[in-house]
Design a protein around this motif. Structure first.
Motif, PDB file in Angstrom:
ATOM      1  N   ALA A 141       0.825  -1.212   0.000  1.00 25.66           N
ATOM      2  CA  ALA A 141       0.000   0.000   0.000  1.00 25.66           C
ATOM      3  C   ALA A 141       0.863   1.267   0.000  1.00 25.66           C
ATOM      4  O   ALA A 141       0.426   2.312  -0.472  1.00 25.66           O
ATOM      5  CB  ALA A 141      -0.930  -0.003   1.213  1.00 25.66           C
ATOM      6  N   ILE A 142       2.073   1.156   0.498  1.00 18.29           N
ATOM      7  CA  ILE A 142       2.950   2.334   0.599  1.00 18.29           C
ATOM      8  C   ILE A 142       3.344   2.865  -0.771  1.00 18.29           C
ATOM      9  O   ILE A 142       3.117   4.047  -1.063  1.00 18.29           O
ATOM     10  CB  ILE A 142       4.151   2.028   1.504  1.00 18.29           C
ATOM     11  N   PRO A 143       3.912   2.049  -1.671  1.00 17.10           N
ATOM     12  CA  PRO A 143       4.250   2.610  -2.983  1.00 17.10           C
ATOM     13  C   PRO A 143       3.011   3.078  -3.751  1.00 17.10           C
ATOM     14  O   PRO A 143       3.090   4.054  -4.508  1.00 17.10           O
ATOM     15  CB  PRO A 143       4.982   1.471  -3.699  1.00 17.10           C
ATOM     16  N   ALA A 144       1.899   2.417  -3.555  1.00 15.60           N
ATOM     17  CA  ALA A 144       0.669   2.858  -4.226  1.00 15.60           C
ATOM     18  C   ALA A 144       0.303   4.268  -3.776  1.00 15.60           C
ATOM     19  O   ALA A 144      -0.053   5.118  -4.604  1.00 15.60           O
ATOM     20  CB  ALA A 144      -0.471   1.882  -3.944  1.00 15.60           C
ATOM     21  N   ARG A 145       0.391   4.529  -2.468  1.00 11.87           N
ATOM     22  CA  ARG A 145       0.076   5.874  -1.947  1.00 11.87           C
ATOM     23  C   ARG A 145       1.069   6.925  -2.433  1.00 11.87           C
ATOM     24  O   ARG A 145       0.734   8.100  -2.534  1.00 11.87           O
ATOM     25  CB  ARG A 145       0.054   5.860  -0.423  1.00 11.87           C
ATOM     26  N   LEU A 146       2.299   6.503  -2.710  1.00 14.35           N
ATOM     27  CA  LEU A 146       3.347   7.437  -3.124  1.00 14.35           C
ATOM     28  C   LEU A 146       3.394   7.673  -4.631  1.00 14.35           C
ATOM     29  O   LEU A 146       4.267   8.394  -5.115  1.00 14.35           O
ATOM     30  CB  LEU A 146       4.711   6.936  -2.636  1.00 14.35           C
ATOM     31  N   GLY A 147       2.469   7.074  -5.373  1.00 15.79           N
ATOM     32  CA  GLY A 147       2.406   7.306  -6.811  1.00 15.79           C
ATOM     33  C   GLY A 147       3.249   6.367  -7.661  1.00 15.79           C
ATOM     34  O   GLY A 147       3.425   6.600  -8.860  1.00 15.79           O
ATOM     35  N   PHE A 148       3.771   5.301  -7.066  1.00 19.02           N
ATOM     36  CA  PHE A 148       4.520   4.310  -7.836  1.00 19.02           C
ATOM     37  C   PHE A 148       3.550   3.492  -8.674  1.00 19.02           C
ATOM     38  O   PHE A 148       2.373   3.382  -8.355  1.00 19.02           O
ATOM     39  CB  PHE A 148       5.256   3.352  -6.889  1.00 19.02           C
ATOM     40  N   SER A 149       4.088   2.837  -9.699  1.00 20.75           N
ATOM     41  CA  SER A 149       3.305   1.919 -10.529  1.00 20.75           C
ATOM     42  C   SER A 149       3.898   0.525 -10.410  1.00 20.75           C
ATOM     43  O   SER A 149       5.125   0.371 -10.364  1.00 20.75           O
ATOM     44  CB  SER A 149       3.364   2.342 -11.999  1.00 20.75           C
ATOM     45  N   PRO A 150       3.040  -0.507 -10.415  1.00 19.94           N
ATOM     46  CA  PRO A 150       3.585  -1.868 -10.436  1.00 19.94           C
ATOM     47  C   PRO A 150       4.377  -2.061 -11.732  1.00 19.94           C
ATOM     48  O   PRO A 150       3.873  -1.757 -12.810  1.00 19.94           O
ATOM     49  CB  PRO A 150       2.360  -2.769 -10.408  1.00 19.94           C
ATOM     50  N   ALA A 151       5.627  -2.517 -11.608  1.00 17.35           N
ATOM     51  CA  ALA A 151       6.485  -2.648 -12.781  1.00 17.35           C
ATOM     52  C   ALA A 151       6.640  -4.096 -13.233  1.00 17.35           C
ATOM     53  O   ALA A 151       6.675  -4.374 -14.425  1.00 17.35           O
ATOM     54  CB  ALA A 151       7.863  -2.057 -12.480  1.00 17.35           C
ATOM     55  N   ARG A 152       6.751  -5.011 -12.262  1.00 12.76           N
ATOM     56  CA  ARG A 152       6.980  -6.403 -12.615  1.00 12.76           C
ATOM     57  C   ARG A 152       6.887  -7.262 -11.361  1.00 12.76           C
ATOM     58  O   ARG A 152       6.826  -6.751 -10.252  1.00 12.76           O
ATOM     59  CB  ARG A 152       8.346  -6.589 -13.281  1.00 12.76           C
ATOM     60  N   LYS A 153       6.915  -8.546 -11.566  1.00 10.92           N
ATOM     61  CA  LYS A 153       7.076  -9.494 -10.468  1.00 10.92           C
ATOM     62  C   LYS A 153       8.380 -10.226 -10.720  1.00 10.92           C
ATOM     63  O   LYS A 153       8.786 -10.417 -11.868  1.00 10.92           O
ATOM     64  CB  LYS A 153       5.916 -10.489 -10.403  1.00 10.92           C
ATOM     65  N   GLU A 154       9.046 -10.602  -9.626  1.00 10.17           N
ATOM     66  CA  GLU A 154      10.296 -11.338  -9.771  1.00 10.17           C
ATOM     67  C   GLU A 154      10.415 -12.362  -8.656  1.00 10.17           C
ATOM     68  O   GLU A 154       9.756 -12.245  -7.620  1.00 10.17           O
ATOM     69  CB  GLU A 154      11.502 -10.393  -9.788  1.00 10.17           C
ATOM     70  N   THR A 155      11.248 -13.332  -8.884  1.00 12.18           N
ATOM     71  CA  THR A 155      11.502 -14.346  -7.878  1.00 12.18           C
ATOM     72  C   THR A 155      12.332 -13.713  -6.774  1.00 12.18           C
ATOM     73  O   THR A 155      13.348 -13.067  -7.039  1.00 12.18           O
ATOM     74  CB  THR A 155      12.254 -15.541  -8.489  1.00 12.18           C
ATOM     75  N   ALA A 156      11.880 -13.887  -5.555  1.00 12.31           N
ATOM     76  CA  ALA A 156      12.589 -13.327  -4.404  1.00 12.31           C
ATOM     77  C   ALA A 156      13.745 -14.240  -4.018  1.00 12.31           C
ATOM     78  O   ALA A 156      13.852 -15.376  -4.488  1.00 12.31           O
ATOM     79  CB  ALA A 156      11.622 -13.161  -3.232  1.00 12.31           C
ATOM     80  N   ASP A 157      14.605 -13.740  -3.144  1.00 16.53           N
ATOM     81  CA  ASP A 157      15.714 -14.542  -2.633  1.00 16.53           C
ATOM     82  C   ASP A 157      15.186 -15.846  -2.058  1.00 16.53           C
ATOM     83  O   ASP A 157      14.124 -15.870  -1.429  1.00 16.53           O
ATOM     84  CB  ASP A 157      16.456 -13.786  -1.531  1.00 16.53           C
TER      85      ASP A 157
END
Length: 176
Positions: A141-157
């Motif tokens: 919710a934080i990046p959404a509130r800050l105006g970020f856009s979903p860019a991609r999904k990736e495999t985490a560590d």
């Protein structure tokens, strides 16, 4: 990029570069937040000791001196509320954060992230990214509130916390 300020103060909080003297407060804050942090952060799973805090503070000192990352304690008054950091990436930065359980749900990290994002762009970053596990809706919710856009999904560590799926959502904000 130039080095950021070691402290930023806003009305309700202060961001300060981590110091070795923060060890006991850091260990108490993380261990006192138990599963709240351990569910999502692998470094908090299995307990967090004074030795863990000391190792982290050495790492943050080295990262700051080399420019790999600039990490801050988030304080509300005299209380340690969490941590937030700007990690240098090729052409941009990645922002990471965590809060002690008693300080969640107040918009504190959203307000703390805003000046760090502005400062990263001022210092020449071409973008800022925020990553979180796809099930961690509160963190997303934080990046959404800050105006970020979903860019991609990736495999985490592969070394991930118990609640994590292994898939990270990457949000991106490009330089204005």
């Amino acid at each position: 990029m130039e080095t950021p300020a070691e402290a930023l103060t806003r009305d309700e909080f202060t961001l300060t570069r981590w110091r070795f003297a923060d060890g006991s407060a850091l260990a108490a804050a993380v261990s006192g937040s138990g599963a709240h942090l351990a569910d999502w952060l692998p470094w908090a799973a299995g307990g967090y000791t004074a030795d863990d805090a000391a190792a982290y503070l050495r790492l943050t000192h080295d990262n700051w001196e080399t420019g790999r990352a600039y990490e801050y304690a988030v304080r509300v008054g005299a209380e340690l509320a969490g941590g937030i950091g700007v990690l240098t990436r090729d052409g941009g930065v990645e922002l990471g954060y965590w809060l002690v359980r008693g300080f969640t749900g107040r918009g504190l990290i959203t307000r703390a992230a805003a000046p760090l994002i502005a400062d990263a762009f001022r210092r020449g970053a071409g973008y800022v990214e925020i990553k979180h596990d796809e099930l961690n809706a509160r963190s997303g919710a934080i990046p959404a509130r800050l105006g970020f856009s979903p860019a991609r999904k990736e495999t985490a560590d592969p070394d991930r916390a118990p609640a994590c799926t292994g898939t990270a959502v990457v949000w991106r904000l490009d330089r204005p």
